[in-house]
Design a protein around this motif. Structure first.
Motif, mmCIF file in Angstrom:
data_model
loop_
_atom_site.group_PDB
_atom_site.id
_atom_site.type_symbol
_atom_site.label_atom_id
_atom_site.label_comp_id
_atom_site.label_asym_id
_atom_site.label_seq_id
_atom_site.Cartn_x
_atom_site.Cartn_y
_atom_site.Cartn_z
ATOM 1 N N TYR A 57 51.780 29.345 20.025
ATOM 2 C CA TYR A 57 51.903 28.422 18.875
ATOM 3 C C TYR A 57 53.230 27.648 18.882
ATOM 4 C CZ TYR A 57 47.913 30.446 16.132
ATOM 5 O OH TYR A 57 46.697 30.860 15.666
ATOM 6 N N PRO A 58 54.378 28.299 19.127
ATOM 7 C CA PRO A 58 55.642 27.531 19.071
ATOM 8 C C PRO A 58 55.712 26.424 20.117
ATOM 9 C CG PRO A 58 56.048 29.905 18.994
ATOM 10 C CD PRO A 58 54.610 29.734 19.342
ATOM 11 N N VAL A 59 55.108 26.651 21.274
ATOM 12 C CA VAL A 59 55.094 25.610 22.307
ATOM 13 C C VAL A 59 54.142 24.482 21.889
ATOM 14 C CG1 VAL A 59 54.698 25.136 24.753
ATOM 15 C CG2 VAL A 59 55.503 27.407 24.031
ATOM 16 N N TRP A 60 52.953 24.878 21.453
ATOM 17 C CA TRP A 60 51.953 23.875 21.053
ATOM 18 C C TRP A 60 52.457 23.010 19.889
ATOM 19 C CZ3 TRP A 60 47.280 27.793 20.903
ATOM 20 C CH2 TRP A 60 46.928 28.132 22.213
ATOM 21 N N ALA A 61 53.313 23.571 19.052
ATOM 22 C CA ALA A 61 53.806 22.820 17.889
ATOM 23 C C ALA A 61 54.666 21.636 18.308
ATOM 24 C CB ALA A 61 54.593 23.744 16.964
ATOM 25 N N ARG A 62 54.997 21.530 19.605
ATOM 26 C CA ARG A 62 55.822 20.409 20.082
ATOM 27 C C ARG A 62 54.997 19.307 20.765
ATOM 28 N NH1 ARG A 62 59.346 24.879 21.764
ATOM 29 N NH2 ARG A 62 58.655 24.683 23.930
ATOM 30 N N ILE A 63 53.688 19.436 20.800
ATOM 31 C CA ILE A 63 52.887 18.404 21.487
ATOM 32 C C ILE A 63 52.986 17.066 20.752
ATOM 33 C CG2 ILE A 63 51.263 20.027 22.520
ATOM 34 C CD1 ILE A 63 49.255 19.266 20.313
ATOM 35 N N ASP A 64 52.780 15.993 21.516
ATOM 36 C CA ASP A 64 52.795 14.650 20.927
ATOM 37 C C ASP A 64 51.783 13.770 21.673
ATOM 38 O OD1 ASP A 64 53.985 14.074 23.351
ATOM 39 O OD2 ASP A 64 55.992 13.792 22.516
ATOM 40 N N GLU A 65 51.775 12.504 21.341
ATOM 41 C CA GLU A 65 50.773 11.610 21.943
ATOM 42 C C GLU A 65 50.852 11.604 23.469
ATOM 43 O OE1 GLU A 65 50.844 7.638 20.373
ATOM 44 O OE2 GLU A 65 50.595 8.324 18.310
ATOM 45 N N VAL A 108 45.855 21.334 16.623
ATOM 46 C CA VAL A 108 47.313 21.331 16.433
ATOM 47 C C VAL A 108 47.770 19.889 16.223
ATOM 48 C CG1 VAL A 108 49.535 21.980 17.406
ATOM 49 C CG2 VAL A 108 47.507 23.333 17.964
ATOM 50 N N HIS A 109 48.283 19.612 15.026
ATOM 51 C CA HIS A 109 48.690 18.244 14.669
ATOM 52 C C HIS A 109 50.120 18.260 14.127
ATOM 53 C CE1 HIS A 109 44.568 16.622 15.119
ATOM 54 N NE2 HIS A 109 44.199 17.825 14.708
ATOM 55 N N PRO A 110 51.119 18.302 15.032
ATOM 56 C CA PRO A 110 52.516 18.352 14.578
ATOM 57 C C PRO A 110 52.874 17.114 13.744
ATOM 58 C CG PRO A 110 52.354 18.824 16.922
ATOM 59 C CD PRO A 110 51.012 18.336 16.490
ATOM 60 N N ARG A 111 53.768 17.318 12.769
ATOM 61 C CA ARG A 111 54.129 16.229 11.854
ATOM 62 C C ARG A 111 54.708 15.020 12.574
ATOM 63 N NH1 ARG A 111 53.015 17.704 7.005
ATOM 64 N NH2 ARG A 111 52.580 19.923 6.985
ATOM 65 N N ASN A 112 55.474 15.273 13.647
ATOM 66 C CA ASN A 112 56.088 14.156 14.369
ATOM 67 C C ASN A 112 55.356 13.832 15.671
ATOM 68 O OD1 ASN A 112 58.146 14.103 12.410
ATOM 69 N ND2 ASN A 112 59.165 15.805 13.449
ATOM 70 N N GLY A 113 54.131 14.325 15.785
ATOM 71 C CA GLY A 113 53.427 14.191 17.064
ATOM 72 C C GLY A 113 52.647 12.905 17.250
ATOM 73 N N GLY A 114 52.513 12.106 16.176
ATOM 74 C CA GLY A 114 51.733 10.875 16.294
ATOM 75 C C GLY A 114 50.234 11.151 16.268
ATOM 76 N N ASP A 115 49.468 10.208 16.787
ATOM 77 C CA ASP A 115 47.999 10.278 16.736
ATOM 78 C C ASP A 115 47.465 10.996 17.977
ATOM 79 O OD1 ASP A 115 45.307 9.929 16.384
ATOM 80 O OD2 ASP A 115 45.325 7.757 16.707
ATOM 81 N N VAL A 116 47.519 12.317 17.958
ATOM 82 C CA VAL A 116 47.111 13.071 19.152
ATOM 83 C C VAL A 116 45.596 13.019 19.364
ATOM 84 C CG1 VAL A 116 49.130 14.572 19.258
ATOM 85 C CG2 VAL A 116 47.201 15.227 17.833
ATOM 86 N N LEU A 117 44.838 12.919 18.287
ATOM 87 C CA LEU A 117 43.382 12.771 18.448
ATOM 88 C C LEU A 117 43.069 11.433 19.132
ATOM 89 C CD1 LEU A 117 40.785 14.433 17.471
ATOM 90 C CD2 LEU A 117 40.507 12.568 15.845
ATOM 91 N N GLY A 118 43.792 10.409 18.742
ATOM 92 C CA GLY A 118 43.614 9.100 19.374
ATOM 93 C C GLY A 118 43.932 9.144 20.860
ATOM 94 N N SER A 119 44.953 9.932 21.247
ATOM 95 C CA SER A 119 45.289 10.079 22.675
ATOM 96 C C SER A 119 44.119 10.660 23.454
ATOM 97 C CB SER A 119 46.476 11.032 22.857
ATOM 98 O OG SER A 119 47.662 10.436 22.440
ATOM 99 N N THR A 120 43.480 11.652 22.866
ATOM 100 C CA THR A 120 42.345 12.304 23.515
ATOM 101 C C THR A 120 41.183 11.327 23.685
ATOM 102 O OG1 THR A 120 42.958 14.440 22.584
ATOM 103 C CG2 THR A 120 40.667 14.158 23.211
ATOM 104 N N PRO A 152 52.372 30.025 12.722
ATOM 105 C CA PRO A 152 53.613 29.850 11.952
ATOM 106 C C PRO A 152 53.445 28.742 10.912
ATOM 107 C CG PRO A 152 53.864 29.019 14.206
ATOM 108 C CD PRO A 152 52.543 29.701 14.144
ATOM 109 N N ASP A 153 54.184 28.838 9.812
ATOM 110 C CA ASP A 153 54.036 27.869 8.720
ATOM 111 C C ASP A 153 54.272 26.424 9.179
ATOM 112 O OD1 ASP A 153 53.444 29.917 7.040
ATOM 113 O OD2 ASP A 153 55.381 29.959 6.026
ATOM 114 N N TYR A 154 55.199 26.252 10.150
ATOM 115 C CA TYR A 154 55.507 24.887 10.559
ATOM 116 C C TYR A 154 54.376 24.249 11.364
ATOM 117 C CZ TYR A 154 56.920 27.311 14.852
ATOM 118 O OH TYR A 154 56.945 28.116 15.962
ATOM 119 N N LEU A 167 57.247 20.002 27.786
ATOM 120 C CA LEU A 167 56.773 20.806 26.655
ATOM 121 C C LEU A 167 57.368 22.225 26.699
ATOM 122 C CD1 LEU A 167 54.784 20.581 24.262
ATOM 123 C CD2 LEU A 167 53.023 21.521 25.769
ATOM 124 N N LEU A 168 57.338 22.834 27.874
ATOM 125 C CA LEU A 168 57.810 24.227 27.971
ATOM 126 C C LEU A 168 59.316 24.336 27.773
ATOM 127 C CD1 LEU A 168 55.566 25.377 30.956
ATOM 128 C CD2 LEU A 168 55.321 26.029 28.551
#
Ligand code: ZN
Length: 453
Positions: A94-102, A130-142, A171-173, A450-451
């Motif tokens: 989870y902590p690693v995935w929470a950093r994903i972005d577009e 997983v949709h991080p607050r600062n990650g942008g439109d990750v669904l759109g990337s897919t 985690p809450d974040y 990411l890692l």
């Protein structure tokens, strides 16, 4: 006038209602649809339509494989938490995935889709939760990656709203609020969902799992999906730990819990369903709730083996899934045919699942699970031209006399051709729609980024 594409001289497994097969037959494609299938050579049309003929001797033609459960973004975190059970594996990742972005999700989706295409897959469901607050439109990337590579996509807009402080696992974040999730779901459907019969993109709503979402989110997502006319997807009954969690936290087992919130129905499909009793199976059958069977992922995490023969006997729609590549590092769908067959037999004996039943799981079964049995999953006139032509005359297969056994029991054969919506996406084992070396390089860069956080 649309060009005509003819495949001739190939063995054909149609996976139609009668399991019709031709030792040497033809399939004709015009535009995005199949217009003829039968034994022997194609008809002589005697017209001016530009025609491309493919000589299929030494090959087996099947419907394109359908992947009913995946998490494309996980391509970047393969090989992590190698010996963990599901809950420990999730807590590690989870902590690693929470950093994903577009950018990272785009690279991961391209790599995941390439692996699917090169293993015979023509339609894939991707569950992105997983949709991080600062990650942008990750669904759109897919969705952009799927469009570029040419795969048919069911984008399941996933969600989590039950953080650790409220008794959940993530985690809450890493969680969103219900209002954010419902708004994002409505937007995803509005922007991307295509209800047309030949759609290349459909959207589903997909709260992640009983231990990462609230009862309110499950209930409200079900209501929202039904008002918008889209399907519902989640994980369910994957591990004994999940069952214990539900009994302790909700007072009931996962099937009872999900049923009480409106989550059984012919517009719902769930991943895994490893731990089911006779009552669970009967309720899935009566409600026509679909199951995405993910044998390799379940084995990788030591979760158990889903009761697939019992589900099929009861009439439950069952398809196959790769699951995310962080719990199935091959990311390939083709080998899941063999895994489904072997694991069913390891559990119950050699008669419980045949090679043809395994092929049906990976094709027509998946079409039922995704609500597209009228359009996909078999080689029949009028259906969409999503087809896989497997080369089975090489050293790995030439002495396996039954073509379907060569595909299911043997090593994954090279793909001579993969057609999606009538368009060649893989030819002679090569991806036609993207540079596979660039995909590999981008995945490496984004994985390191990411890692390293
Ligand atoms: Zn999953």
């Amino acid at each position: 006038m649309a060009a005509r594409l003819i495949v001739e001289n190939a063995a054909i497994a149609t996976v139609d209602g009668a399991d019709t097969e031709f030792p040497s037959g033809h399939v004709v494609v015009e535009g995005s649809r199949i217009t003829a299938v039968g034994a022997g050579p194609a008809p002589d049309y005697g017209d001016e339509t530009p025609t491309h003929r493919i000589y299929g001797a030494g090959c087996l033609l099947t419907p394109g494989l359908i992947n009913t459960h995946h998490h494309f973004y996980q391509w970047l975190t393969r090989g992590q938490a190698q010996n963990a059970i599901l809950f420990d594996w999730l807590v590690a990742l989870y902590p690693v995935w929470a950093r994903i972005d577009e950018a990272s999700v785009y690279a991961a989706a391209r790599a995941s889709i390439a692996a699917l295409l090169l293993s015979g897959c023509t339609t894939a469901a991707d569950h992105h939760y997983v949709h991080p607050r600062n990650g942008g439109d990750v669904l759109g990337s897919t969705i952009r990656a799927a469009d570029e590579l040419g795969i048919r996509l069911h984008a399941a807009r996933g969600s989590m709203d039950l953080g650790t402080s409220a008794g959940g696992l993530p985690p809450d974040y890493a969680v969103e609020t219900i209002d954010e999730i419902l708004e994002a779901g409505a937007q995803a459907v509005d922007h991307h969902h295509d209800p047309a019969p030949d759609a290349m993109v459909r959207v589903a709503l997909a709260p992640c799992s009983p231990f990462s979402v609230t009862a309110d989110l499950l209930r409200e997502s079900a209501t929202q999906a039904r008002s918008l006319g889209v399907r519902l997807h989640t994980h369910g009954s994957e591990t004994v730990e999940e069952e214990q969690y539900c009994v302790e936290q909700k007072g009931v087992r996962p099937t009872d819990y999900l049923d009480s919130l409106g989550w059984l129905g012919d517009d719902v499909w769930m991943a895994h369903r490893v731990h089911m009793n006779a009552s669970d199976i009967a309720r899935f059958a009566a409600s026509r709730t679909g199951v995405a069977h993910c044998p390799s992922s379940n084995a990788r995490l030591g979760a158990g083996i889903a009761p697939v023969p019992e589900l099929l006997a009861a009439g439950v729609p069952v398809g196959l899934g790769v699951d995310g590549a962080a719990s199935n590092e091959t990311g390939q769908l083709g080998p899941e045919l063999r895994a489904a067959l072997l694991f069913a037999r390891a559990r119950r004996g050699p008669g419980v699942l045949t090679a043809r039943q395994a092929l049906r799981l990976g094709t027509m079964g998946g079409a039922h699970v995704l609500g597209r049995a009228d359009e996909l999953g078999s080689i029949e006139v009028g259906k969409l031209a999503d087809l896989a032509l497997w080369r089975i005359d090489g050293a790995a297969h030439s002495s396996i006399f039954d073509p379907v056994a060569a595909l299911v029991h043997g090593a994954l054969p090279p793909l001579e051709l993969l057609l999606i919506n009538g368009r060649p996406v893989v030819s002679h084992g090569h991806l036609e729609t993207a540079d596979i070396d660039a995909i590999a390089a981008d995945a490496r860069v984004q994985s390191q980024r990411l890692l390293e956080g």
